[in-house]
Design a protein around this motif. Structure first.
Motif, PDB file in Angstrom:
ATOM      1  N   HIS A 216       0.815  -1.218   0.000  1.00 16.07           N
ATOM      2  CA  HIS A 216       0.000   0.000   0.000  1.00 16.07           C
ATOM      3  C   HIS A 216       0.846   1.264   0.000  1.00 16.07           C
ATOM      4  O   HIS A 216       0.294   2.370   0.011  1.00 16.07           O
ATOM      5  CB  HIS A 216      -0.911   0.015   1.238  1.00 16.07           C
ATOM      6  CG  HIS A 216      -1.826  -1.160   1.314  1.00 16.07           C
ATOM      7  ND1 HIS A 216      -2.906  -1.328   0.474  1.00 16.07           N
ATOM      8  CD2 HIS A 216      -1.825  -2.244   2.128  1.00 16.07           C
ATOM      9  CE1 HIS A 216      -3.529  -2.458   0.779  1.00 16.07           C
ATOM     10  NE2 HIS A 216      -2.891  -3.033   1.769  1.00 16.07           N
ATOM     11  N   PHE A 219       0.406   3.570  -3.115  1.00 20.92           N
ATOM     12  CA  PHE A 219      -0.953   4.120  -3.079  1.00 20.92           C
ATOM     13  C   PHE A 219      -1.084   5.195  -1.988  1.00 20.92           C
ATOM     14  O   PHE A 219      -1.661   6.267  -2.209  1.00 20.92           O
ATOM     15  CB  PHE A 219      -1.958   2.988  -2.827  1.00 20.92           C
ATOM     16  CG  PHE A 219      -3.382   3.433  -2.719  1.00 20.92           C
ATOM     17  CD1 PHE A 219      -4.114   3.749  -3.853  1.00 20.92           C
ATOM     18  CD2 PHE A 219      -3.995   3.541  -1.475  1.00 20.92           C
ATOM     19  CE1 PHE A 219      -5.429   4.170  -3.752  1.00 20.92           C
ATOM     20  CE2 PHE A 219      -5.309   3.958  -1.357  1.00 20.92           C
ATOM     21  CZ  PHE A 219      -6.025   4.267  -2.510  1.00 20.92           C
ATOM     22  N   ASN A 220      -0.507   4.923  -0.825  1.00 19.18           N
ATOM     23  CA  ASN A 220      -0.580   5.888   0.276  1.00 19.18           C
ATOM     24  C   ASN A 220       0.194   7.164  -0.043  1.00 19.18           C
ATOM     25  O   ASN A 220      -0.238   8.272   0.311  1.00 19.18           O
ATOM     26  CB  ASN A 220      -0.034   5.258   1.563  1.00 19.18           C
ATOM     27  CG  ASN A 220      -0.945   4.168   2.090  1.00 19.18           C
ATOM     28  OD1 ASN A 220      -2.144   4.165   1.808  1.00 19.18           O
ATOM     29  ND2 ASN A 220      -0.386   3.244   2.854  1.00 19.18           N
ATOM     30  N   ASN A 223      -1.857   9.236  -2.353  1.00 18.32           N
ATOM     31  CA  ASN A 223      -2.951   9.858  -1.607  1.00 18.32           C
ATOM     32  C   ASN A 223      -2.452  11.039  -0.782  1.00 18.32           C
ATOM     33  O   ASN A 223      -3.150  12.068  -0.641  1.00 18.32           O
ATOM     34  CB  ASN A 223      -3.626   8.844  -0.684  1.00 18.32           C
ATOM     35  CG  ASN A 223      -4.672   8.011  -1.416  1.00 18.32           C
ATOM     36  OD1 ASN A 223      -5.131   8.407  -2.493  1.00 18.32           O
ATOM     37  ND2 ASN A 223      -5.050   6.883  -0.851  1.00 18.32           N
ATOM     38  N   SER A 224      -1.273  10.906  -0.228  1.00 18.61           N
ATOM     39  CA  SER A 224      -0.715  12.008   0.566  1.00 18.61           C
ATOM     40  C   SER A 224      -0.450  13.220  -0.316  1.00 18.61           C
ATOM     41  O   SER A 224      -0.723  14.372   0.073  1.00 18.61           O
ATOM     42  CB  SER A 224       0.582  11.559   1.250  1.00 18.61           C
ATOM     43  OG  SER A 224       0.339  10.508   2.163  1.00 18.61           O
ATOM     44  N   LYS A 226      -1.961  13.879  -3.092  1.00 17.06           N
ATOM     45  CA  LYS A 226      -3.291  14.398  -3.457  1.00 17.06           C
ATOM     46  C   LYS A 226      -3.866  15.278  -2.340  1.00 17.06           C
ATOM     47  O   LYS A 226      -4.426  16.364  -2.604  1.00 17.06           O
ATOM     48  CB  LYS A 226      -4.224  13.218  -3.738  1.00 17.06           C
ATOM     49  CG  LYS A 226      -5.661  13.616  -4.030  1.00 17.06           C
ATOM     50  CD  LYS A 226      -6.519  12.374  -4.218  1.00 17.06           C
ATOM     51  CE  LYS A 226      -7.985  12.755  -4.391  1.00 17.06           C
ATOM     52  NZ  LYS A 226      -8.852  11.542  -4.525  1.00 17.06           N
ATOM     53  N   ALA A 227      -3.705  14.809  -1.103  1.00 15.44           N
ATOM     54  CA  ALA A 227      -4.235  15.580   0.030  1.00 15.44           C
ATOM     55  C   ALA A 227      -3.524  16.926   0.164  1.00 15.44           C
ATOM     56  O   ALA A 227      -4.170  17.959   0.444  1.00 15.44           O
ATOM     57  CB  ALA A 227      -4.076  14.777   1.318  1.00 15.44           C
ATOM     58  N   GLN A 230      -4.907  19.236  -2.463  1.00 21.79           N
ATOM     59  CA  GLN A 230      -6.247  19.692  -2.117  1.00 21.79           C
ATOM     60  C   GLN A 230      -6.219  20.729  -1.006  1.00 21.79           C
ATOM     61  O   GLN A 230      -7.097  21.596  -0.909  1.00 21.79           O
ATOM     62  CB  GLN A 230      -7.105  18.494  -1.698  1.00 21.79           C
ATOM     63  CG  GLN A 230      -7.459  17.569  -2.851  1.00 21.79           C
ATOM     64  CD  GLN A 230      -8.204  16.331  -2.380  1.00 21.79           C
ATOM     65  OE1 GLN A 230      -8.149  15.976  -1.189  1.00 21.79           O
ATOM     66  NE2 GLN A 230      -8.899  15.675  -3.305  1.00 21.79           N
ATOM     67  N   ARG A 279       4.962  11.645   5.346  1.00 26.42           N
ATOM     68  CA  ARG A 279       3.577  11.180   5.221  1.00 26.42           C
ATOM     69  C   ARG A 279       2.858  11.187   6.564  1.00 26.42           C
ATOM     70  O   ARG A 279       1.647  11.399   6.625  1.00 26.42           O
ATOM     71  CB  ARG A 279       3.570   9.770   4.619  1.00 26.42           C
ATOM     72  CG  ARG A 279       2.187   9.256   4.273  1.00 26.42           C
ATOM     73  CD  ARG A 279       2.264   8.199   3.189  1.00 26.42           C
ATOM     74  NE  ARG A 279       2.920   6.992   3.661  1.00 26.42           N
ATOM     75  CZ  ARG A 279       2.266   5.920   4.147  1.00 26.42           C
ATOM     76  NH1 ARG A 279       0.948   5.972   4.253  1.00 26.42           N
ATOM     77  NH2 ARG A 279       2.914   4.848   4.507  1.00 26.42           N
TER      78      ARG A 279
END
Length: 382
Positions: A216, A219-220, A223-224, A226-227, A230, A279
């Motif tokens: 993971h 993927f993590n 996502n980090s 992406k966050a 955002q 992260r």
């Protein structure tokens, strides 16, 4: 050597019966004494044959030196006979022949006691020839009577000897074939074991490369990033993405290598640790320290060998800790070893094991350490 020896024995027997040179060289003077030269050549051929048959040069160097001395004595004897000192040369040749046969007999007996099977027929053959030589020489010194047996003792003894040596040589050839067959079987077995080990190593390498990073992890990381985007934290996102891309590039560059430099290994581990720290909001600090006397660029290690230990320290030691965690990686030389130490202030092995038992149905199962041990076994054996 054996064919050469048997040919000269046949030639000597024909010479002693007056058939050797009569038809080939009728004008040769004193034909009746030139069989001594043939006898000396028989002795030389015999020494060459026995030396190779019994492998005395490799296994019995003392006998080899004795045989070399006898070889030289035969050559000197031929020189004396050629200089027409027939009587002296003949007597010396007989003495050298007797000593040679005795030495061959003793050599064969000693080697037979060592368990060398082909010497059985060989020893019997030289025993027969030794008896015939003794009888023939004693006849010349008038110690045994002249008769058809004593006059033809050499012919009889050499004929029986040639027959028995043929059997001994056949036994030696069979033994050689058996040894060759066993050697081929051992070679095939060794190659099969080597191939199996190589396949196992390739499988371990593949498993290791697949399991070094948590499935993971990528993927993590995405996502980090992406966050952060955002949350309009572009600088952090760029920094995170830059570090992440460096790690992926380093991993891909070394993907087909079973060994990499310790420098590259530490760089990958540093990038991985930095990403995990970022992260999780810098929940822990980290540092890498290497011995300045070590040339880590010239030291080869299995690829991705340290990362499982760092991952275990983070996931099983620091993630369940509230704050103020740290990971300290040290590389130093001690005696003839290079120590790579991963030190952390996590919850400890015992509490971590209890957590694993309580969460035994967790999706994440770390196999990195076991795979690492399997990959290190051939190195420690070597």
């Amino acid at each position: 050597y054996y064919v050469f020896y048997v040919f000269l024995i046949a030639f000597l027997n024909a010479s002693m019966d007056g058939y050797s040179f009569r038809y080939f060289w009728p004008s040769l003077p004193v034909i009746n004494r030139y069989e001594d030269i043939i006898a000396a050549l028989v002795g030389i051929a015999g020494i060459m044959f026995v030396s190779n048959f019994l492998n005395i040069k490799e296994n019995y160097f003392l006998f080899y030196k004795i045989f070399t001395g006898l070889f030289i004595a035969y050559v000197i004897t031929i020189g004396i006979i050629v200089s027409k000192n027939f009587l002296v040369g003949s007597r010396i040749m007989e003495i050298v022949s007797l000593v040679s046969v005795v030495c061959m007999f003793v050599t064969a007996y000693v080697i037979m006691t060592k368990g060398y099977k082909p010497t059985k027929f060989f020893l019997i053959a030289w025993s027969m020839f030794l008896v015939s030589v003794v009888i023939f020489i004693l006849k010349d010194f008038n110690l045994v009577p002249y008769n058809s047996i004593t006059i033809n003792a050499l012919q009889i003894g050499s004929g029986v000897e040639a027959l028995l040596l043929s059997i001994a040589l056949a036994d030696r050839i069979n033994l050689y074939r058996e040894e060759k067959a066993r050697a081929q079987q051992d070679l095939i077995k060794s190659m099969q074991e080597k191939t199996s080990m190589q396949m196992e190593m390739l499988e371990l390498e593949a498993k290791a490369l697949r399991s070094q990073m948590n499935p993971h992890f990528i993927f993590n990381c995405m996502n980090s990033i992406k966050a952060l985007i955002q949350q309009n934290e572009a600088d952090k996102a760029v920094n995170y993405l830059t570090t992440f891309s460096k790690l992926l590039r380093t991993i891909l560059q070394n993907l087909d290598k079973s060994e990499i430099s310790l420098f590259d290994e530490l760089e990958m581990c540093r990038l991985y640790t930095q990403l995990e720290s970022m992260r999780f909001g810098n929940k822990f600090t980290w540092s890498f320290v290497t011995d300045p006397d070590l040339d880590i660029k010239s030291i080869q290690v299995p690829a991705l060998i340290l990362q499982p230990f760092i991952e275990n320290a983070i996931w099983h030691g620091l993630m369940v800790k509230e704050d103020n965690g740290y990971i300290h990686v040290t590389v130093e030389k001690k005696d003839n070893c290079i120590l790579c130490i991963v030190d952390d202030n996590g919850i400890g092995r015992e509490r971590s094991m209890n957590n694993k038992i309580r969460h035994r149905f967790s999706m994440h199962q770390s196999k990195g350490v076991k795979l690492t041990q399997s990959r290190l076994d051939p190195w420690t054996t070597h």
